[in-house]
Design a protein around this motif. Sequence first.
Motif, PDB file in Angstrom:
ATOM      1  N   THR A 115     -38.217 -48.058 -44.341  1.00  7.89           N
ATOM      2  CA  THR A 115     -39.440 -49.098 -43.857  1.00  7.89           C
ATOM      3  C   THR A 115     -40.296 -49.284 -45.059  1.00  7.89           C
ATOM      4  O   THR A 115     -40.640 -50.396 -45.012  1.00  7.89           O
ATOM      5  CB  THR A 115     -40.208 -48.230 -42.418  1.00  7.89           C
ATOM      6  N   ALA A 116     -40.406 -48.387 -45.880  1.00  5.24           N
ATOM      7  CA  ALA A 116     -41.266 -48.648 -46.829  1.00  5.24           C
ATOM      8  C   ALA A 116     -40.288 -49.736 -47.629  1.00  5.24           C
ATOM      9  O   ALA A 116     -41.169 -50.714 -48.281  1.00  5.24           O
ATOM     10  CB  ALA A 116     -41.207 -47.517 -47.905  1.00  5.24           C
ATOM     11  N   TYR A 117     -39.141 -49.799 -47.927  1.00  4.51           N
ATOM     12  CA  TYR A 117     -38.546 -50.936 -48.745  1.00  4.51           C
ATOM     13  C   TYR A 117     -38.636 -52.161 -47.867  1.00  4.51           C
ATOM     14  O   TYR A 117     -38.725 -53.349 -48.379  1.00  4.51           O
ATOM     15  CB  TYR A 117     -37.199 -50.549 -48.936  1.00  4.51           C
ATOM     16  N   THR A 151     -43.014 -50.709 -57.178  1.00  2.00           N
ATOM     17  CA  THR A 151     -43.707 -52.012 -56.735  1.00  2.00           C
ATOM     18  C   THR A 151     -44.909 -52.249 -57.319  1.00  2.00           C
ATOM     19  O   THR A 151     -45.629 -53.168 -56.715  1.00  2.00           O
ATOM     20  CB  THR A 151     -44.279 -51.741 -54.946  1.00  2.00           C
ATOM     21  N   LEU A 158     -39.608 -45.877 -55.373  1.00  4.83           N
ATOM     22  CA  LEU A 158     -39.689 -47.424 -55.137  1.00  4.83           C
ATOM     23  C   LEU A 158     -40.638 -47.971 -55.971  1.00  4.83           C
ATOM     24  O   LEU A 158     -41.725 -47.502 -55.675  1.00  4.83           O
ATOM     25  CB  LEU A 158     -39.852 -47.497 -53.724  1.00  4.83           C
ATOM     26  N   ALA A 218     -41.192 -53.045 -45.762  1.00  7.23           N
ATOM     27  CA  ALA A 218     -42.444 -53.597 -46.004  1.00  7.23           C
ATOM     28  C   ALA A 218     -42.606 -54.428 -47.426  1.00  7.23           C
ATOM     29  O   ALA A 218     -43.298 -55.464 -47.457  1.00  7.23           O
ATOM     30  CB  ALA A 218     -43.259 -52.670 -45.852  1.00  7.23           C
ATOM     31  N   TYR A 219     -41.969 -53.868 -48.391  1.00  5.43           N
ATOM     32  CA  TYR A 219     -41.969 -54.137 -49.915  1.00  5.43           C
ATOM     33  C   TYR A 219     -41.273 -55.870 -49.848  1.00  5.43           C
ATOM     34  O   TYR A 219     -41.669 -56.800 -50.389  1.00  5.43           O
ATOM     35  CB  TYR A 219     -41.433 -53.377 -50.797  1.00  5.43           C
ATOM     36  N   PHE A 272     -35.059 -45.984 -48.680  1.00  7.46           N
ATOM     37  CA  PHE A 272     -36.622 -46.118 -48.482  1.00  7.46           C
ATOM     38  C   PHE A 272     -36.801 -46.628 -47.266  1.00  7.46           C
ATOM     39  O   PHE A 272     -38.013 -46.521 -46.966  1.00  7.46           O
ATOM     40  CB  PHE A 272     -37.187 -46.673 -49.650  1.00  7.46           C
TER      41      PHE A 272
END
Length: 188
Positions: free
Chosen positions: A175-177, A114, A112, A179-180, A173
């Motif tokens: 929850t990481a995605y 960012t 991911l 959040a992004y 991904f």
Amino acid sequence: MLRHQALALITRSVNPFVYENTHFLPGISGVMTFHYRSDVMKKLLPPVLFLIFVVLMAVLCWQQESPHAVPDGYSLLAVPFIAGGLALAFSGSWLFKKKRTNIMTFGQPDLLVTEGVFKWSRNPMYLGFVIALLAFAVLLGGAYSSFALALLFVVVTDRWYIAFEEKVMRDKFGTAYEAYCQKVRRWI
């Protein structure tokens, strides 16, 4: 009934998505959901689509003699925007290569990303292509057909490529995605 089935078969064979009506309330329909058909989409990568649209703009502009909105001489002001849009698209591509992650639209993502241009847009490569297409529309004299094609590119990119990529990113991904996505907008 047979005519309806034949039409559905033709639509599905040409169209990269299978459509179905979704009912949110009893008796109310009409909301479209899209189901991705990878076999059709894999044949047309985003840079190829971008080049097709540039060629289509030129052909429509010159062959159809579309009316122009930009006076002669001013169209060259678009050149820096073409360069800037392509630089934005290639900077995202370069960052993927630097991170050694998959850049292919239909491949599985490895990482991911960012940072860099991805801090401001989740899709800087597509955004760069759109900026360049709008600038090409101005360079070609601001023909209305060129601006319509640029708008069509946005719709196709948003509903076709980005919809697929975001689903894959969410699946990979989680929850990481998410959040992004909360921090960075899809386009700008």
